[in-house]
Scaffold this active site. Structure first.
Site, mmCIF file in Angstrom:
data_model
loop_
_atom_site.group_PDB
_atom_site.id
_atom_site.type_symbol
_atom_site.label_atom_id
_atom_site.label_comp_id
_atom_site.label_asym_id
_atom_site.label_seq_id
_atom_site.Cartn_x
_atom_site.Cartn_y
_atom_site.Cartn_z
ATOM 1 C CB ILE A 180 33.116 44.177 36.906
ATOM 2 C CG1 ILE A 180 31.796 43.410 36.904
ATOM 3 C CG2 ILE A 180 33.450 44.971 35.590
ATOM 4 C CD1 ILE A 180 30.715 44.318 37.132
ATOM 5 C CB SER A 181 34.200 38.562 36.475
ATOM 6 O OG SER A 181 35.290 38.366 37.397
#
EC number: 2.1.1.77
Length: 216
Positions: A61-62
């Protein structure tokens, strides 16, 4: 579903602003979408740090500030139809859903599509369609799109995706030859061709062709 305490949320938004996320609509969307719901297990307590975190299927997840800067660069308008390539946890799509009329998000790992789709339903985000698909080919049956966001790095902006962008449309994509050196690029499609802007250095997983292995 309780979100973070007010102080944590304030620090989160401050971190976004300090990294250059200044668009009021983007900040409001990121305030409304609880990142903690998209991070599982050991890393859940770190959901509001400005850092990328591992999720299932070897994906990440960025970092929230990168999500914010990519979303801001996309210049999403309320009536836009957006294609996201690489659903991952679903966090980015949930933010786009607060800004656009319709979001199509494609992912090559069936487990991620299933988990993200369940979260979208729980959050009442009925304007997102999540699909198992090879994102490198886009989604021709729903094209053309006002906006396209790619959350995996390609050596060049993918031709099939550029072809699915409306005139006047914008695509944001990480581009680079290696895992270590990538640049976030904004492409605008005009009447006469394509205009490119380099935005910032980033690190993303590679954009792969095909679907993930069964069970992933």
């Amino acid at each position: 579903m309780s979100g973070p305490d007010p102080e944590t949320k304030m620090q989160f938004l401050f971190a976004l602003r300090s990294k250059g996320v200044t668009d009021a609509r983007v900040l409001r969307a990121m305030e409304e979408v609880d990142r903690g719901l998209f991070v599982k297990g050991l890393f859940a307590e770190r959901a509001y740090e400005d850092t990328p975190l591992p999720i299932a299927c070897g994906q990440t997840i960025s970092q929230p500030s990168v999500v914010g800067l990519m979303t801001q660069a996309l210049e999403v308008r309320p009536r836009d139809t957006v294609l996201e390539v690489g659903t991952g946890s679903g966090y980015q799509a949930a933010i786009l859903a607060k800004l656009a009329r319709r979001v199509y998000t494609v992912e090559r790992h069936v487990r991620l599509v299933r988990e993200a789709g369940k979260l979208f339903r729980e959050l009442g985000l009925s304007n997102i369609t999540a699909m198992l698909s090879d994102g490198s080919h886009g989604l021709s049956e729903q094209a053309p799109f006002d906006r396209i966001l790619v959350t995996a790095a390609a050596e060049d902006p993918p031709g099939p995706l550029l072809a699915q962008l409306k005139i006047g449309g914008i695509m944001v994509v990480p581009v680079g030859q290696s895992d270590a050196v990538q640049t976030l690029i904004r492409v605008r499609r005009t009447e006469t061709g394509l205009e490119y802007d380099e935005l910032l250095p980033v690190r993303f997983v590679p954009l792969l062709e095909g679907l993930g292995k069964d069970g992933n």
